[in-house]
Design a protein around this motif. Structure first.
Motif, PDB file in Angstrom:
ATOM      1  N   PRO A 154      -2.507 -10.568  -3.271  1.00  0.00           N
ATOM      2  CA  PRO A 154      -1.860  -9.256  -3.149  1.00  0.00           C
ATOM      3  C   PRO A 154      -0.401  -9.414  -2.748  1.00  0.00           C
ATOM      4  O   PRO A 154      -0.039 -10.333  -2.005  1.00  0.00           O
ATOM      5  CB  PRO A 154      -2.667  -8.558  -2.053  1.00  0.00           C
ATOM      6  N   PRO A 155       0.447  -8.544  -3.244  1.00  0.00           N
ATOM      7  CA  PRO A 155       1.869  -8.663  -2.908  1.00  0.00           C
ATOM      8  C   PRO A 155       2.106  -8.398  -1.426  1.00  0.00           C
ATOM      9  O   PRO A 155       1.392  -7.611  -0.801  1.00  0.00           O
ATOM     10  CB  PRO A 155       2.535  -7.592  -3.774  1.00  0.00           C
ATOM     11  N   GLN A 156       3.088  -9.069  -0.895  1.00  0.00           N
ATOM     12  CA  GLN A 156       3.460  -8.889   0.509  1.00  0.00           C
ATOM     13  C   GLN A 156       4.633  -7.918   0.562  1.00  0.00           C
ATOM     14  O   GLN A 156       5.686  -8.190   0.011  1.00  0.00           O
ATOM     15  CB  GLN A 156       3.848 -10.233   1.137  1.00  0.00           C
ATOM     16  N   PHE A 157       4.418  -6.794   1.218  1.00  0.00           N
ATOM     17  CA  PHE A 157       5.447  -5.764   1.312  1.00  0.00           C
ATOM     18  C   PHE A 157       6.201  -5.912   2.618  1.00  0.00           C
ATOM     19  O   PHE A 157       5.645  -6.325   3.637  1.00  0.00           O
ATOM     20  CB  PHE A 157       4.818  -4.375   1.210  1.00  0.00           C
ATOM     21  N   VAL A 175       6.084  -0.186   4.989  1.00  0.00           N
ATOM     22  CA  VAL A 175       5.153   0.795   4.433  1.00  0.00           C
ATOM     23  C   VAL A 175       5.811   1.613   3.317  1.00  0.00           C
ATOM     24  O   VAL A 175       5.174   1.947   2.316  1.00  0.00           O
ATOM     25  CB  VAL A 175       4.619   1.720   5.557  1.00  0.00           C
ATOM     26  N   ALA A 176       7.096   1.923   3.475  1.00  0.00           N
ATOM     27  CA  ALA A 176       7.801   2.708   2.456  1.00  0.00           C
ATOM     28  C   ALA A 176       7.845   1.945   1.132  1.00  0.00           C
ATOM     29  O   ALA A 176       7.654   2.540   0.060  1.00  0.00           O
ATOM     30  CB  ALA A 176       9.210   3.042   2.927  1.00  0.00           C
ATOM     31  N   GLU A 177       8.100   0.651   1.186  1.00  0.00           N
ATOM     32  CA  GLU A 177       8.124  -0.161  -0.025  1.00  0.00           C
ATOM     33  C   GLU A 177       6.742  -0.186  -0.675  1.00  0.00           C
ATOM     34  O   GLU A 177       6.623  -0.068  -1.902  1.00  0.00           O
ATOM     35  CB  GLU A 177       8.562  -1.590   0.298  1.00  0.00           C
ATOM     36  N   GLU A 178       5.710  -0.284   0.112  1.00  0.00           N
ATOM     37  CA  GLU A 178       4.345  -0.308  -0.409  1.00  0.00           C
ATOM     38  C   GLU A 178       3.995   1.017  -1.097  1.00  0.00           C
ATOM     39  O   GLU A 178       3.445   1.033  -2.204  1.00  0.00           O
ATOM     40  CB  GLU A 178       3.357  -0.596   0.708  1.00  0.00           C
ATOM     41  N   LEU A 192       7.994  -5.153  -8.536  1.00  0.00           N
ATOM     42  CA  LEU A 192       8.306  -5.422  -7.129  1.00  0.00           C
ATOM     43  C   LEU A 192       9.632  -6.153  -6.989  1.00  0.00           C
ATOM     44  O   LEU A 192      10.444  -5.828  -6.117  1.00  0.00           O
ATOM     45  CB  LEU A 192       7.175  -6.220  -6.477  1.00  0.00           C
ATOM     46  N   GLU A 193       9.883  -7.104  -7.882  1.00  0.00           N
ATOM     47  CA  GLU A 193      11.155  -7.844  -7.841  1.00  0.00           C
ATOM     48  C   GLU A 193      12.337  -6.912  -8.113  1.00  0.00           C
ATOM     49  O   GLU A 193      13.370  -6.980  -7.448  1.00  0.00           O
ATOM     50  CB  GLU A 193      11.128  -8.990  -8.858  1.00  0.00           C
TER      51      GLU A 193
END
Length: 150
Positions: A32-35, A38-41, A77-78
């Motif tokens: 799973p991606p690491q955020f 919380v806003a980015e997630e 995400l990038e």
């Protein structure tokens, strides 16, 4: 080693490969991606749920397990981390994969039928039904008037 012993030794491997017990490339589970916060997630999940998997076609990027969906999620995400806005990310993916990647395509001259076609079909159906009801009621009224004797 003789050719018969080599064939005997490789036969079980070939049979297992043919039946799917042995895989040439084992599937790697996606980490799973690491955020960073919380806003980015939340932004990431909102964005990938609005984008369609180009391979699955009926699933969003968030729901698809296809390799290209994994790659696109990582790319989204990038791009987010590079400071791109949601519109810029969508524009990038549309330029690469076409309007199909969007669940809600832009309202343009080439998508008018997509947006307004169902309403036109519904409206045409309403006119047809209203015409049939009017015609039947006028036929019934005419028939009843001819049969009545005063």
């Amino acid at each position: 080693m003789t050719s018969k012993s080599i064939a005997t030794a490789t036969l079980p491997f070939l049979l297992a490969l043919g039946t799917g017990f042995v895989s040439a490339q084992p599937a790697k589970p996606e980490a799973p991606p690491q955020f960073t916060n919380v806003a980015e997630e939340k932004r990431f999940h909102a964005l990938v749920s609005e984008l369609r998997c180009v391979m699955c076609q009926n699933q969003s990027l968030a729901d698809s397990n296809a390799q290209i969906a994994r790659d696109l999620r990582n790319e989204v995400l990038e791009l987010m981390r590079q400071g791109k806005s949601d519109a810029q990310i969508k524009d990038f993916l549309v330029a690469r994969y076409g309007e199909f990647v969007l669940y809600r395509p832009q309202v343009e001259s080439k998508t008018w039928l997509l947006w307004f076609g169902p309403a036109l079909v519904l409206l045409a159906g309403g006119f047809i039904v209203a015409g049939l009801v009017r015609r039947r009621s006028s036929i019934a009224t005419t028939t009843n008037d001819d049969e009545q004797e005063w």
